[in-house]
Design a protein around this motif. Structure first.
Motif, mmCIF file in Angstrom:
data_model
loop_
_atom_site.group_PDB
_atom_site.id
_atom_site.type_symbol
_atom_site.label_atom_id
_atom_site.label_comp_id
_atom_site.label_asym_id
_atom_site.label_seq_id
_atom_site.Cartn_x
_atom_site.Cartn_y
_atom_site.Cartn_z
ATOM 1 N N ARG A 53 79.281 38.406 31.641
ATOM 2 C CA ARG A 53 78.115 38.302 30.768
ATOM 3 C C ARG A 53 77.711 36.847 30.579
ATOM 4 N N ALA A 54 78.687 35.951 30.467
ATOM 5 C CA ALA A 54 78.380 34.530 30.281
ATOM 6 C C ALA A 54 77.660 33.959 31.495
ATOM 7 N N ILE A 86 72.529 32.227 34.083
ATOM 8 C CA ILE A 86 71.508 32.348 35.132
ATOM 9 C C ILE A 86 70.141 32.620 34.511
ATOM 10 N N LYS A 87 70.122 33.470 33.496
ATOM 11 C CA LYS A 87 68.854 33.755 32.814
ATOM 12 C C LYS A 87 68.257 32.497 32.190
ATOM 13 N N ASP A 88 69.129 31.601 31.718
ATOM 14 C CA ASP A 88 68.655 30.359 31.099
ATOM 15 C C ASP A 88 68.261 29.310 32.135
ATOM 16 N N ARG A 135 88.128 40.477 28.845
ATOM 17 C CA ARG A 135 87.899 39.064 29.150
ATOM 18 C C ARG A 135 87.011 38.897 30.384
ATOM 19 N N VAL A 136 87.237 39.712 31.432
ATOM 20 C CA VAL A 136 86.423 39.633 32.639
ATOM 21 C C VAL A 136 84.977 40.018 32.344
ATOM 22 N N GLU A 168 81.797 33.177 42.168
ATOM 23 C CA GLU A 168 82.593 33.504 40.982
ATOM 24 C C GLU A 168 82.190 34.846 40.400
ATOM 25 N N LEU A 169 80.859 35.100 40.335
ATOM 26 C CA LEU A 169 80.374 36.364 39.800
ATOM 27 C C LEU A 169 80.839 37.533 40.673
ATOM 28 N N PHE A 170 80.793 37.356 41.999
ATOM 29 C CA PHE A 170 81.241 38.407 42.917
ATOM 30 C C PHE A 170 82.727 38.704 42.730
ATOM 31 N N ALA A 171 83.548 37.644 42.614
ATOM 32 C CA ALA A 171 84.988 37.832 42.430
ATOM 33 C C ALA A 171 85.289 38.545 41.118
#
Length: 547
Positions: A410-411, A416-418, A404-405, A428-431
């Motif tokens: 990936r989401a 960010i790519k979009d 799940r993490v 949030e990404l760092f956590a």
């Protein structure tokens, strides 16, 4: 003027003949000065760093009695290399009106004492540093840093120039067999004292050809001393565990442990004598012994440090006052408080062999019944399966959370790519990355699934209970069998009932004997003429025997 000579040589730089050379040169100067030569004081192969030298001490004693007028030596460092000792010697001689003269410095004055004493002290310090540096380099090459431990021989080697190469060792197979015997005997339950007595009885020489003692075998586990703590036997060379400093009051060396981060360790598999399994068994028993001695934080007591003399020693308790039962005659046990303090009225006694026979017979009679073994195996399987299921469920949960993490990471990356960016996405990404690393480590180090059933569990149970009963009378296995039996029993309570002592066994007969909450009826039987009753526990509570 009455003159005496002092001469000394040390093992590191000089030879035995140098004593005669020093005396000859000093006598020549005495004759040249016209003094009357009396005799010489000589110390052979003794370091000048210590004043504990027989001839040197005799020189001081004779000086106190004013038996000569002048002391002659080759150099001041022959008398001592210690700054304090040089000053003390000069002070004593000056008080007795005795002159001090050396061939190198002439007549010694306060100036010589200060300068030469400091120079000699610096020489010793520099020599110690160079020696240590050389030993450390040798150890880093996997060679011995000095000293020969039991089980090995010195290898005499030379380089291409013919210079000796120090530190080579090889296994002495005869001594290695003794080392393995010691490890095996201790792991099987024998005490260091019993092992030492056995080796000495067989006239097997110990380290340096001396006799064996308990401390030679057990040593100090913190400092790595003793046969049982020497890691070289498992192919690991450890150097710099401790350093030595001189006690200024006595002149003797005292060991001081070094912190572990200063130790130097090298693997030397060609010097291995003991396999890992036997080594681990010995370490486990040492930990068990240390725990038994100090587990209640009241320190080591003498009765704990002594190995049990008899099968039930230190396990017997009075059922009235809770005090210990001890030997009150050659063959009888009685309440210690009743006889030594008068604080208990339990004056009944029991013969040792009757008590031991009752306990052994009761254990075998009640624990060896097929019904109990079957119920134990069933209960054990149930508990084992529960623990395994909980562990497996936890492992599955971690894997699901990891999936799940990873999807959430990936989401965010796809967003960010979009071109989607918000202030909280970075945090949030760092956590999530931190959580992912933790989950990956937990999944990686998770224990492999255990078998749900042990096919021979009932047999193992039966062997544990039956072995002490069958092997206690076999001399070579008595220590191991007694230890196995004592592992089943925590306490033996002796309770007065109708003019006799009833015997209750308490212990971690617990996990093995708390078989079923359904068993309420006691099992009665006759055991050596005494009534025997098994009171079953509930769940995994401790179980009590009454014999």
């Amino acid at each position: 003027m009455r003159a005496v000579v002092y001469a000394r040589y040390s093992t590191d730089l000089q030879r035995d003949a140098s004593i005669e050379d020093q005396v000859r040169l000093c006598r020549g100067r005495i004759e040249q000065e016209g003094w009357a030569y009396l005799h010489a004081y000589t110390d052979r192969a003794v370091s000048g760093a210590s004043a504990l030298r027989a001839a040197y001490q005799q020189l001081l004693e004779d000086a106190r009695r004013e038996q000569f007028d002048i002391v002659v030596a080759e150099a001041l460092d022959r008398l001592s290399r210690d700054q304090e000792d040089v000053a003390g010697l000069f002070k004593r001689l000056r008080f007795a009106d005795i002159r001090l003269f050396t061939l190198a410095e002439g007549e010694i004055t306060e100036l010589h004492v200060g300068l030469k004493g400091a120079m000699n002290a610096l020489f010793l310090k520099d020599l110690a540093q160079k020696t240590r540096r050389g030993l450390e380099g040798r150890v880093r090459q996997g060679r011995s840093g000095g000293g020969l431990c039991f089980g090995y021989d010195v290898i005499r080697e030379h380089d291409v120039r013919g210079e000796p190469i120090h530190g080579g060792r090889k296994i002495n197979e005869a001594e290695a067999a003794v080392v393995r015997r010691i490890f095996t005997a201790f792991a099987s339950g024998q005490s260091p004292r019993a092992i030492a007595l056995s080796l000495n009885a067989e006239r097997i020489a110990g380290p340096h050809g001396e006799t064996w003692g308990p401390s030679t075998i057990y040593g100090n586990w913190r400092r790595g001393t003793g046969i049982l703590n020497n890691e070289l036997y498992i192919g690991k060379l450890v150097w710099n565990r401790q350093r030595y400093v001189k006690d200024p009051a006595t002149g003797k060396r005292r060991a001081r442990p070094n912190p572990p981060d200063e130790w130097i360790t090298r693997d030397v598999p060609d010097l291995r004598i003991v396999d890992d399994q036997l080594w681990n068994e010995v370490k486990a028993r040492q930990r068990h012994v240390r725990h038994a001695l100090t587990h209640d934080n009241v320190g080591v007591r003498a009765e704990r440090a002594r190995r049990p003399v008899y099968l039930l020693s230190n396990l017997l308790k009075c059922g009235v006052c809770g005090g210990g039962f001890s030997k009150v005659s050659q063959h009888h046990y009685g309440c210690s408080n009743a006889r030594n303090r008068g604080t208990c009225d339990n004056l009944l006694t029991v013969r040792r062999y009757v008590l031991e026979a009752s306990v052994l017979s009761g254990l075998k009679t009640h624990l060896m019944t097929p019904e109990l073994a079957k119920e134990f195996a069933t209960e054990y399987h149930r508990e084992l399966n529960r623990l395994n299921a909980a562990r497996d469920e936890d492992c599955v949960r971690r894997k699901e959370e990891l999936d799940r993490v990873e999807r959430q990471i990936r989401a965010i990356i796809d967003a960010i790519k979009d071109g989607l960016r918000t202030p909280g996405m970075k945090e949030e990404l760092f956590a999530l990355e931190v959580r992912k690393q933790k989950l990956v480590a937990e999944v990686k180090h998770a224990q492999p699934p255990s078998p749900r059933l042990h096919p021979k569990l009932a047999d193992l149970y039966r062997q544990r209970v039956e072995r002490p009963h069958e092997e206690l009378n076999r001399l070579e296995l008595r220590a191991e069998a007694a230890e196995a039996l004592r592992a089943l029993i925590d306490e033996v309570r002796l309770i007065p009932e109708r003019g006799e002592l009833a015997i209750e066994l308490h212990g971690d007969l617990a996990g093995i004997l708390a078989l079923s909450a359904d068993r309420k009826k006691p099992i009665a039987a006759r055991c050596d003429g005494l009534q025997a009753t098994l009171v079953a526990g509930v769940g995994f509570e401790p179980t009590t025997f009454r014999l």
